[in-house]
Design an enzyme around this catalytic site. Structure first.
Site, short mmCIF file in Angstrom:
data_model
loop_
_atom_site.label_atom_id
_atom_site.label_comp_id
_atom_site.label_asym_id
_atom_site.label_seq_id
_atom_site.Cartn_x
_atom_site.Cartn_y
_atom_site.Cartn_z
N GLY A 164 19.54 -19.40 15.01
CA GLY A 164 19.21 -18.79 15.66
C GLY A 164 18.23 -19.58 16.26
CB ILE A 201 18.16 -20.58 10.40
CG1 ILE A 201 16.63 -22.03 10.54
CG2 ILE A 201 17.64 -19.38 9.57
CD1 ILE A 201 16.07 -21.41 11.43
N GLY A 202 20.38 -22.97 8.67
CA GLY A 202 21.40 -24.39 9.44
C GLY A 202 21.14 -25.73 9.40
CB THR A 203 16.55 -26.09 9.73
OG1 THR A 203 16.16 -25.28 8.63
CG2 THR A 203 16.89 -25.66 10.73
CB ILE A 228 11.15 -37.80 7.24
CG1 ILE A 228 10.29 -37.93 8.11
CG2 ILE A 228 12.31 -36.95 7.13
CD1 ILE A 228 10.14 -36.32 9.03
CG ASN A 273 17.67 -34.70 3.41
OD1 ASN A 273 17.80 -35.78 4.08
ND2 ASN A 273 18.81 -34.04 3.69
CD GLN A 283 16.33 -29.58 12.32
OE1 GLN A 283 15.96 -28.47 13.54
NE2 GLN A 283 17.83 -28.79 12.35
N GLY A 312 6.40 -29.97 9.48
CA GLY A 312 7.60 -29.07 10.15
C GLY A 312 8.03 -30.26 11.33
CD GLU A 330 9.48 -24.09 16.43
OE1 GLU A 330 9.04 -24.00 15.47
OE2 GLU A 330 9.85 -22.81 17.39
MO1 MOS Z 1 11.28 -20.95 15.84
S1 MOS Z 1 11.52 -20.35 17.73
O1 MOS Z 1 9.89 -20.53 15.04
O2 MOS Z 1 13.27 -19.56 14.97
#
Ligand code: MOS
Length: 754
Positions: A250, A477-479, A644, A646, A653, A717, A720
């Site tokens: 996404g 979401i694929g993460t 971390i 994994n 990522q 996290g 991003e």
């Molecule tokens: Mo990310 S822009 O918080 O899916």
């Protein structure tokens, strides 16, 4: 409390490379994405998008379309039925970028805005009917101009996440300090509109049973979507169920609901049959978000030695006529470096384009591109190594809040990255480095990303077949969220990973976090542990209260649970009983524990720490001036993101984000036609993203400093941060190779031909 099985074999799966538990489902095609679910009597919907970007619909002729074979209905403002508006609720709920329900009025505010919906027995019939709908317009000239001037707005403006002061941060006297600074730098950096382009398009299927609505949706946030739909259809939230089993990514475009969801639901309500709506790739450029264009003026004042004296960051970004998305380019600026005088301001410029949205690393990604580019330019101007310049301006605390960092190891990131990249071999002279007949360019940049938690709830069941089930209304979401939750439950219960079943993406489960802000993983750790602990406590109670149990007549606190077996503490593991045997003896299918973890994001209590992740990128480009061929040939990234869970998925990522960053630096830009406001390059052929052939070796290193402010494991996290800073590292490498300083992304070949 349950013993924490630190030493058990299963516990060691935390921090170990772990292949995805959902991998086999995906590679065998068993995993069901949203449009893989089929329902009896299901109809297909295709929206009709406006072909102007500004004006009104004066007439809609649906007569031909309605008579076409297989067509069931053509919906428009006159027959879609009531759709209410939604508003943001308490906490972090009811979030939506485009509040206007579809078809609410006849005004067209952007190209592709839905003005009608064709519904038919087959997708082909629906598409043909949508094409046959004729609209007449009173068109006005659209404003899609690329030069941005901040509109005259009050000091405080309303954004999607609440009010924001346009002077976002200020300390010292930045104007006077800049005026007096021996070295001054004043440049404007521009990033274009970028479109998310996940592989799986937006897809929604609505099913009504009486006053109950079920929506299968490709969503990064099922709980929020349920809340928005409940408002739009005037339903109690418990009457709405949202299901998202697998998401073909996404990048933020699926975080918040778009108008296709209520459109499908309203059509299904009118027809009494399930309705599916899958967007065509072209429509992915119209009404499901994009990263806004940004124009960022950066002024740096420094000493001749490179110590920052003043930093001013004034940015303007685009928004649509309807959304209030805030592109927070200044978030990192306030805390990245030590500087006594600073001001960050923003302004907005409305355009006739679809709603803006969070896109991977919203705010900080364009923001750090500008700030890191300016730092690289300052280093060049002063003839200081850009790495040295960063070291010189490394802050001790978060100077914007006057708070200590919970954990910041930027210097170690820089040192490790430099070592792995062999940065000390860099000759700073432009075009001076060569390999195999190619000119080399080397550049670097820092990155950072906020770390916080959303509220999270999970349940964990221990079952009589020796399995463990974990469920939460969050999404993968694929993460790698399925795998993370399996690891967490396995680590806490000692049940082997392959015996853990994870279920996500269904609002029937306890409310989990959105898959956004790189916050799903840090949010969920404590909740899984608490749920597992509660299930284990329940198991111990069963152990001591079941007639015939070897633990009968003992106290629950005398029983230990490790590696999936129960034993008396004083007998160690000499006489242990597997938990499932105990459940069978007690005629119990399962024991269940519920776990919650509260939010830190939006917490009104003053924080004690500034919680952030940090890192840096080192990039190499090769340049062949003879044929104007520029390639990114090598990247080393070092990320300080706490524990971390994994590393295998974690490296993926960062690698994926770096490849996306190559696209940001060299390829990606959505272009709008000034005549009709249409996104011109609205296809995968014309909108270029970095693909395998563009991806160089990307070496990723993680530091390992658990940040216990976030959760018991100290995990922050990583979704991003890998995209932050990378474009600045690449553009500085381009300058190093070519001598051309490009300040508007993407770097185009024609920029380098001058
Ligand atoms: Mo990310 S822009 O918080 O899916």
């Amino acid at each position: 409390m349950a013993t924490h099985p630190q030493a058990s074999p299963a516990a060691s799966c935390i921090g170990r490379d772990t292949v995805r538990v959902d991998g086999p489902l995906k590679v065998t095609g068993v995993a069901q994405y949203t449009s893989d679910f089929h329902f009896a009597g299901m109809l297909y919907a295709v929206p009709v998008g406006a072909t102007i970007a500004n004006g009104r619909v004066t007439k809609l002729d649906t007569t031909t379309a309605e008579k076409m074979p297989g067509v069931v209905a053509i919906f428009h403002r006159g027959n879609i039925g009531k759709i209410f508006r939604s508003i943001a609720g308490s906490g972090f709920s009811g979030i939506c970028e485009e509040r206007r329900p579809p078809f609410e009025d006849d005004v067209v505010r952007y190209y592709g805005q839905y003005i009608a919906l064709a519904v038919a027995e087959t997708f082909e019939a629906a598409k043909a009917a949508a094409d046959a709908v004729r609209a007449s317009y009173a068109a006005e000239e659209p404003n899609v101009a690329s030069h941005l001037v901040a509109e005259d707005e009050p000091e405080e403006v309303v954004t999607t996440f609440g009010p924001m002061k346009r002077v976002q941060s200020q300390r010292g006297d930045p104007d006077a300090a800049f005026a007096a600074a021996p070295i001054k730098l004043d440049h404007t950096y521009v990033t274009p509109i970028e479109t998310h382009n996940p592989m799986e398009p937006h897809s929604t299927t609505a099913i009504w049973e009486g006053s109950r609505l079920t929506l299968y949706e490709s969503s990064q946030g099922v709980v929020n979507l349920r809340g928005v739909l409940a408002q739009m259809f005037g339903l109690p939230p418990e009457n709405v169920r949202v299901i998202t089993k697998f998401v073909g990514s996404g990048f933020g475009s699926k975080l918040w609901p778009w108008t296709l969801c209520p459109l499908a639901a309203a059509a299904a309500r009118q027809l009494g049959r399930p309705v599916r709506l899958v967007l065509a790739r072209k429509m992915m450029f119209h009404a499901v978000g994009h990263r806004p264009r940004t124009q960022q003026r950066v002024r740096l004042g420094a000493t001749a030695e490179g110590k920052l004296i003043s930093l001013q960051h004034d940015y303007v970004y685009t928004r649509s006529m309807l959304d209030a998305h805030h592109e927070d380019c200044g978030e990192a600026t306030t805390l990245q470096y030590s500087v006594p005088n600073l001001r960050v301001t923003f302004g907005r410029a409305r355009r006739n384009i679809g709603g803006g949205a969070d896109m991977r690393g919203p705010g900080r990604v364009p923001g750090l591109y500008a700030i890191e580019s300016a730092m690289n330019e300052l280093a060049h101007r002063l003839n200081i190594d850009p790495l040295q310049l960063r070291m010189l301006n490394e802050p001790q605390v978060d100077e914007s809040k006057g708070l200590p960092f919970s954990s910041r190891h930027m210097v170690e990131c820089l040192q490790l990255g430099a070592e792995k990249f062999d940065w000390s071999r860099r000759n700073p002279a432009v075009g001076s480095m060569n390999r195999d007949g190619l000119i080399l360019g080397w550049g670097m940049a820092e990155c950072s990303w906020m770390a916080a938690r959303f509220p999270a709830a999970v349940y964990v069941q221990l079952r009589d077949d020796g399995s463990c089930r974990v469920a939460s209304a969050t999404q993968d979401i694929g993460t790698g969220t399925y795998t993370n939750l399996a690891q967490l439950a396995s680590a806490r219960t000692g049940i082997p990973l392959e015996k853990v079943e994870v279920q996500l993406g269904d609002t029937s489960f306890p409310e989990g976090p959105i898959s956004g802000g790189s916050m799903a993983t840090p949010s969920i750790v404590n909740a899984v542990f608490a749920a597992a602990d509660q299930a284990i406590e329940s198991l111990k109670t069963v152990a001591v209260s079941t007639p015939g149990s070897p633990f009968a007549n003992h106290k629950a606190e005398d029983v230990s649970f490790e590696d999936g077996v129960l034993f008396l503490k004083n007998e160690r593991r000499a006489k242990s009983v597997p938990f499932f045997e105990l459940l069978r003896r007690a005629n119990l299918r399962q024991v269940t524990g519920n776990g919650q973890s509260p939010a830190t994001f939006g917490d009104p209590n003053p924080p004690k720490f500034s919680t952030q992740s940090f890192g840096c990128h080192f990039a190499e480009v090769t340049w062949q001036p003879e044929i104007a061929r520029l390639r990114v040939s090598r990247v080393v990234s070092v990320i300080d993101a706490g524990k971390i869970i994994n590393p295998l998925a974690g490296r993926n990522q960062i690698q994926g984000a770096v490849v996306m960053g190559i696209g940001m630096a060299l390829l990606e830009a959505t272009e709008y036609d000034p005549q009709n406001g249409a996104p011109l390059n609205s296809s995968f052929a014309d909108y270029l993203v970095a693909v395998n052939a563009d991806a160089p070796p990307v070496e990723v290193h993680f530091l390992d400093y658990p940040d216990k402010e976030l959760n018991q494991l100290g995990a922050r996290g990583i979704g991003e941060i890998g995209l932050a800073g990378i474009a600045a590292a690449i553009t500085d490498a381009v300058h190093h190779a070519t001598g051309v300083r490009v300040r508007e992304l993407p770097v185009r070949i024609e920029d380098l031909l001058a």
